[in-house]
Write an enzyme that holds these catalytic residues in place. Structure first.
Site, PDB file in Angstrom:
ATOM      1  N   HIS A 160     -11.586  26.498   5.204  1.00 26.26           N
ATOM      2  CA  HIS A 160     -12.454  26.538   6.392  1.00 26.26           C
ATOM      3  C   HIS A 160     -12.297  27.882   7.119  1.00 26.26           C
ATOM      4  O   HIS A 160     -13.271  28.464   7.576  1.00 26.26           O
ATOM      5  CB  HIS A 160     -12.099  25.367   7.295  1.00 26.26           C
ATOM      6  CG  HIS A 160     -12.873  25.355   8.565  1.00 26.26           C
ATOM      7  ND1 HIS A 160     -14.251  25.306   8.601  1.00 26.26           N
ATOM      8  CD2 HIS A 160     -12.467  25.424   9.861  1.00 26.26           C
ATOM      9  CE1 HIS A 160     -14.659  25.333   9.858  1.00 26.26           C
ATOM     10  NE2 HIS A 160     -13.600  25.409  10.633  1.00 26.26           N
ATOM     11  N   GLY A 185     -23.472  16.077   8.693  1.00 26.14           N
ATOM     12  CA  GLY A 185     -24.788  16.648   8.370  1.00 26.14           C
ATOM     13  C   GLY A 185     -25.512  17.175   9.600  1.00 26.14           C
ATOM     14  O   GLY A 185     -26.596  17.745   9.493  1.00 26.14           O
ATOM     15  N   THR A 196     -24.810  19.707  11.739  1.00 23.65           N
ATOM     16  CA  THR A 196     -24.959  21.170  11.776  1.00 23.65           C
ATOM     17  C   THR A 196     -26.114  21.598  10.883  1.00 23.65           C
ATOM     18  O   THR A 196     -26.989  22.370  11.281  1.00 23.65           O
ATOM     19  CB  THR A 196     -23.652  21.840  11.280  1.00 23.65           C
ATOM     20  OG1 THR A 196     -22.580  21.387  12.104  1.00 23.65           O
ATOM     21  CG2 THR A 196     -23.740  23.352  11.310  1.00 23.65           C
ATOM     22  N   ARG A 214      -9.926  21.895   9.388  1.00 21.75           N
ATOM     23  CA  ARG A 214     -10.654  22.193  10.629  1.00 21.75           C
ATOM     24  C   ARG A 214      -9.761  22.063  11.857  1.00 21.75           C
ATOM     25  O   ARG A 214     -10.116  22.518  12.928  1.00 21.75           O
ATOM     26  CB  ARG A 214     -11.889  21.273  10.745  1.00 21.75           C
ATOM     27  CG  ARG A 214     -13.001  21.728   9.821  1.00 21.75           C
ATOM     28  CD  ARG A 214     -14.161  20.763   9.818  1.00 21.75           C
ATOM     29  NE  ARG A 214     -13.852  19.536   9.096  1.00 21.75           N
ATOM     30  CZ  ARG A 214     -14.671  18.491   8.997  1.00 21.75           C
ATOM     31  NH1 ARG A 214     -15.854  18.535   9.577  1.00 21.75           N
ATOM     32  NH2 ARG A 214     -14.322  17.420   8.310  1.00 21.75           N
ATOM     33  N   ASP A 271     -23.897  28.933  11.537  1.00 25.17           N
ATOM     34  CA  ASP A 271     -23.225  29.258  12.808  1.00 25.17           C
ATOM     35  C   ASP A 271     -22.580  30.631  12.693  1.00 25.17           C
ATOM     36  O   ASP A 271     -22.474  31.203  11.602  1.00 25.17           O
ATOM     37  CB  ASP A 271     -22.209  28.173  13.219  1.00 25.17           C
ATOM     38  CG  ASP A 271     -21.166  27.890  12.150  1.00 25.17           C
ATOM     39  OD1 ASP A 271     -20.826  28.815  11.387  1.00 25.17           O
ATOM     40  OD2 ASP A 271     -20.696  26.748  12.076  1.00 25.17           O
ATOM     41  N   GLN A 309       0.799  -1.238   0.000  1.00 24.78           N
ATOM     42  CA  GLN A 309       0.000   0.000   0.000  1.00 24.78           C
ATOM     43  C   GLN A 309       0.830   1.285   0.000  1.00 24.78           C
ATOM     44  O   GLN A 309       0.280   2.380   0.095  1.00 24.78           O
ATOM     45  CB  GLN A 309      -1.025   0.030   1.150  1.00 24.78           C
ATOM     46  CG  GLN A 309      -2.090  -1.057   1.050  1.00 24.78           C
ATOM     47  CD  GLN A 309      -2.849  -1.022  -0.273  1.00 24.78           C
ATOM     48  OE1 GLN A 309      -3.416  -0.014  -0.651  1.00 24.78           O
ATOM     49  NE2 GLN A 309      -2.820  -2.120  -1.000  1.00 24.78           N
ATOM     50  N   ARG A 325     -21.745  23.951  20.190  1.00 22.43           N
ATOM     51  CA  ARG A 325     -21.345  22.539  20.106  1.00 22.43           C
ATOM     52  C   ARG A 325     -20.674  22.174  21.423  1.00 22.43           C
ATOM     53  O   ARG A 325     -19.600  22.703  21.739  1.00 22.43           O
ATOM     54  CB  ARG A 325     -20.370  22.372  18.935  1.00 22.43           C
ATOM     55  CG  ARG A 325     -20.179  20.934  18.498  1.00 22.43           C
ATOM     56  CD  ARG A 325     -18.991  20.813  17.572  1.00 22.43           C
ATOM     57  NE  ARG A 325     -19.223  21.315  16.224  1.00 22.43           N
ATOM     58  CZ  ARG A 325     -19.672  20.588  15.216  1.00 22.43           C
ATOM     59  NH1 ARG A 325     -19.951  19.343  15.400  1.00 22.43           N
ATOM     60  NH2 ARG A 325     -19.810  21.117  14.026  1.00 22.43           N
ATOM     61  N   LYS A 362     -25.201  28.515  16.886  1.00 18.68           N
ATOM     62  CA  LYS A 362     -25.009  27.091  17.208  1.00 18.68           C
ATOM     63  C   LYS A 362     -24.009  26.938  18.350  1.00 18.68           C
ATOM     64  O   LYS A 362     -22.975  27.572  18.354  1.00 18.68           O
ATOM     65  CB  LYS A 362     -24.473  26.386  15.956  1.00 18.68           C
ATOM     66  CG  LYS A 362     -24.145  24.939  16.138  1.00 18.68           C
ATOM     67  CD  LYS A 362     -23.468  24.359  14.894  1.00 18.68           C
ATOM     68  CE  LYS A 362     -21.991  24.679  14.840  1.00 18.68           C
ATOM     69  NZ  LYS A 362     -21.268  23.924  13.826  1.00 18.68           N
TER      70      LYS A 362
HETATM   71  C1  R5P Z   1     -17.832  24.101  11.176  1.00 18.43           C
HETATM   72  O1  R5P Z   1     -17.366  25.134  11.659  1.00 18.43           O
HETATM   73  C2  R5P Z   1     -17.962  23.913   9.703  1.00 18.43           C
HETATM   74  O2  R5P Z   1     -18.106  25.131   9.016  1.00 18.43           O
HETATM   75  C3  R5P Z   1     -19.123  23.000   9.379  1.00 18.43           C
HETATM   76  O3  R5P Z   1     -20.306  23.621   9.846  1.00 18.43           O
HETATM   77  C4  R5P Z   1     -18.960  21.657  10.034  1.00 18.43           C
HETATM   78  O4  R5P Z   1     -17.693  21.112   9.746  1.00 18.43           O
HETATM   79  C5  R5P Z   1     -20.032  20.710   9.545  1.00 18.43           C
HETATM   80  O5  R5P Z   1     -19.870  19.478  10.172  1.00 18.43           O
HETATM   81  P1  R5P Z   1     -21.090  18.495  10.406  1.00 18.43           P
HETATM   82  O6  R5P Z   1     -21.783  18.306   9.083  1.00 18.43           O
HETATM   83  O7  R5P Z   1     -20.444  17.240  10.914  1.00 18.43           O
HETATM   84  O8  R5P Z   1     -21.983  19.111  11.450  1.00 18.43           O
END
Ligand code: R5P
Length: 310
Positions: free
Chosen positions: A127, A222, A224, A93, A167, A35, A192, A190
């Site tokens: 990001h 998905g 967020t 991220r 967010d 690999q 977290r 938002k």
């Molecule tokens: C966070 O700050 C990013 O902009 C996205 O909102 C986040 O990475 C989305 O992740 P997920 O779909 O797992 O909530």
């Protein structure tokens, strides 16, 4: 100018070379039995302006190694200039220490790309824009917003649109889309509590009766997006559609989207769509091939890239 690609997003590379009206550079990018990645550039690149297209998407580490090894091969073959083109920059991220004794992996990846021999970087919707500063080589961060805005105009009646950031961190991106559409802006506040979990707290702005367009850089689990969509519908939104540049869509994300109340998720081909994405009834993919192709062309011709977004 020559464009080579690894295995992350060959379809996008083919669309880009079509836009540029050049053949795709010939290269063998394969695995040994254990690999390890092995790369052979199959044409002369001495003195050439070379671009390597590779998203560091799933499997992120394999795709990152392919990119690094391709850059090394081109450098040792005497390419004049090498531009790493990452439509999706994975690891972005991890751009700060979330706690003690944790890494800043985005900086490490930036160092690795530079050390491998890249002279420039071209990427899309980082990001966080300041990740450009992790590179000590010229870095262009493109924005998908012109592509997304023209898709909104083509598919939606923009009279009743409210652009929404899912967010607080995404407000700048959402404002850019709202400005292009001359639409109002709302924000989902938002919180977290733990990594991988998301919780909607509040909606700032009156979304009652509006067709909401959520915009974000990444959709991963998905969570967020679906939480934000539910909050907006609870607040009386007429419909919720999402425009998200990078469709990471890991684990059960596609199923989560298809069973959600989202009218549609529109994402780009910065990450090669899986067959599950292609067949999902409420997910559509728009191409960034001409945007990335044009930026490559302008880089090669030493023309302005920023004026693409004027
Ligand atoms: C966070 O700050 C990013 O902009 C996205 O909102 C986040 O990475 C989305 O992740 P997920 O779909 O797992 O909530």
């Amino acid at each position: 100018m020559k464009l080579f690609t690894g295995n992350s997003n060959r379809i996008l590379a083919e669309h880009i070379v079509k836009y540029l009206q050049i053949p795709l550079g010939r290269a063998n990018v394969r695995r040994f039995a254990d690999q390890e990645v092995f790369v052979e550039i199959l044409e002369n690149v001495r003195g050439e302006d070379c671009f390597v297209l590779q998203s560091t998407s799933y499997p992120a580490n394999d795709h990152l190694m392919e990119l690094l090894i391709m850059i090394d091969a081109l450098r040792r073959a005497s390419a004049r200039r090498i531009t790493a083109v990452l439509p999706y920059f994975g690891y972005a991220r991890q751009d700060r220490k979330p706690g003690p004794r944790t890494p800043i992996s985005a900086k490490l990846v930036a160092n690795m790309i530079t050390t491998a021999g890249a002279d420039r970087v071209l990427t899309l919707d980082l990001h966080a824009a300041q990740i450009q500063g992790f590179f000590d080589i010229p870095t262009d961060n493109l924005f998908a917003v012109p592509v997304l805005a023209s898709d909104v105009r083509e598919y939606y009646d923009i009279e009743n649109i409210m652009v929404v950031s899912p967010d607080v961190g995404g407000v700048v991106r959402a404002r850019a889309l709202a400005k292009r559409l001359e639409a109002a802006l709302a924000i989902v506040d938002k919180r977290r509590d733990r990594p991988g979990e998301s919780e909607v707290m509040n909606v700032i702005g009156d979304v009652d009766g509006r067709d909401c367009l959520l915009i974000d850089d990444i959709i991963d689990s998905g969570g967020t997006l679906c939480n934000a969509a539910e909050a907006l519908l609870e607040m009386g939104a007429a419909s919720v559609t999402a425009y998200i540049t990078h469709g990471v869509l890991s684990g059960g994300a596609v199923a989560r989207i298809t069973s959600s109340k989202l009218k549609e998720l529109v994402t780009t081909d910065s990450i090669q769509p899986t067959s599950a994405i292609d067949t999902a009834h409420n997910i559509r993919v728009v191409s960034v091939a001409s945007l990335v192709g044009e930026a490559i062309q302008r880089t090669a011709l030493e023309k302005s890239v920023s004026s693409l977004f004027d």
